[in-house]
Write an enzyme that holds these catalytic residues in place. Structure first.
Site, PDB file in Angstrom:
ATOM      1  N   TYR A  22      -5.243   5.056  -6.822  1.00  0.00           N
ATOM      2  CA  TYR A  22      -5.779   3.711  -6.992  1.00  0.00           C
ATOM      3  C   TYR A  22      -7.170   3.641  -7.608  1.00  0.00           C
ATOM      4  CZ  TYR A  22      -1.874   2.609  -3.940  1.00  0.00           C
ATOM      5  OH  TYR A  22      -0.623   2.496  -3.401  1.00  0.00           O
ATOM      6  N   HIS A  97       0.962  -4.387 -10.215  1.00  0.00           N
ATOM      7  CA  HIS A  97       0.837  -3.187  -9.384  1.00  0.00           C
ATOM      8  C   HIS A  97      -0.122  -2.224 -10.068  1.00  0.00           C
ATOM      9  CE1 HIS A  97       4.036  -4.453  -6.772  1.00  0.00           C
ATOM     10  NE2 HIS A  97       4.735  -4.767  -7.841  1.00  0.00           N
TER      11      HIS A  97
END
Length: 143
Positions: A22, A97
């Site tokens: 991330y 996403h």
């Protein structure tokens, strides 16, 4: 133009949680950069780890905002209720996403909410949010 970004569970940990997936920047830092770069639009941000709060926010803004960028996190793969909330509002929703959900565990390959969204951006990191904004800005006359 008014656009809201809604982030789901565990996205409050961006910058700390699994930086190899991330990244190391918090969403709050990134959101401030987005607001500066796109100062001509009204950008809002909401994050919750609670499914019902996400549904309530979609209901609250789903008739007044011009667009919603939604990263439902793990609820993407499990929440019929969030899918129904998206179907129940008139504001277009784009699914975002950070990671490529198709390069992850098998259970993440299925999105329950996709069928109610105008599209999906997956795997482009935080840049996916900006690309989603650009989509809505360039298609706003068709919304």
């Amino acid at each position: 133009m008014k656009i809201i970004i809604i982030n789901g569970p565990n996205l409050n940990l961006l910058g700390k949680r699994e930086p190899e997936i991330y990244g190391s920047q918090s969403f709050e830092e990134y959101f401030e950069q987005l607001k500066q770069k796109h100062s001509s639009i009204q950008l809002e941000y909401f994050q919750s780890n609670v499914e019902g709060e996400i549904i309530n926010k979609i209901h609250e803004v789903g008739f007044e905002c011009d667009a919603i960028l939604l990263n439902a996190g793990g609820y993407t793969h499990t929440s019929v209720a969030i899918s129904d909330a998206i179907a129940g509002v008139s504001t277009p929703v784009l699914e975002v996403h950070i990671s490529n959900i198709y390069k992850r565990e098998e259970f993440r390959h299925k999105s329950i909410i996709s069928k109610e969204c105008v599209g999906m951006i997956s795997g482009l990191g935080l840049k996916g949010y900006e690309l989603g904004l650009q989509y809505f800005l360039t298609t706003s006359t068709n919304l």
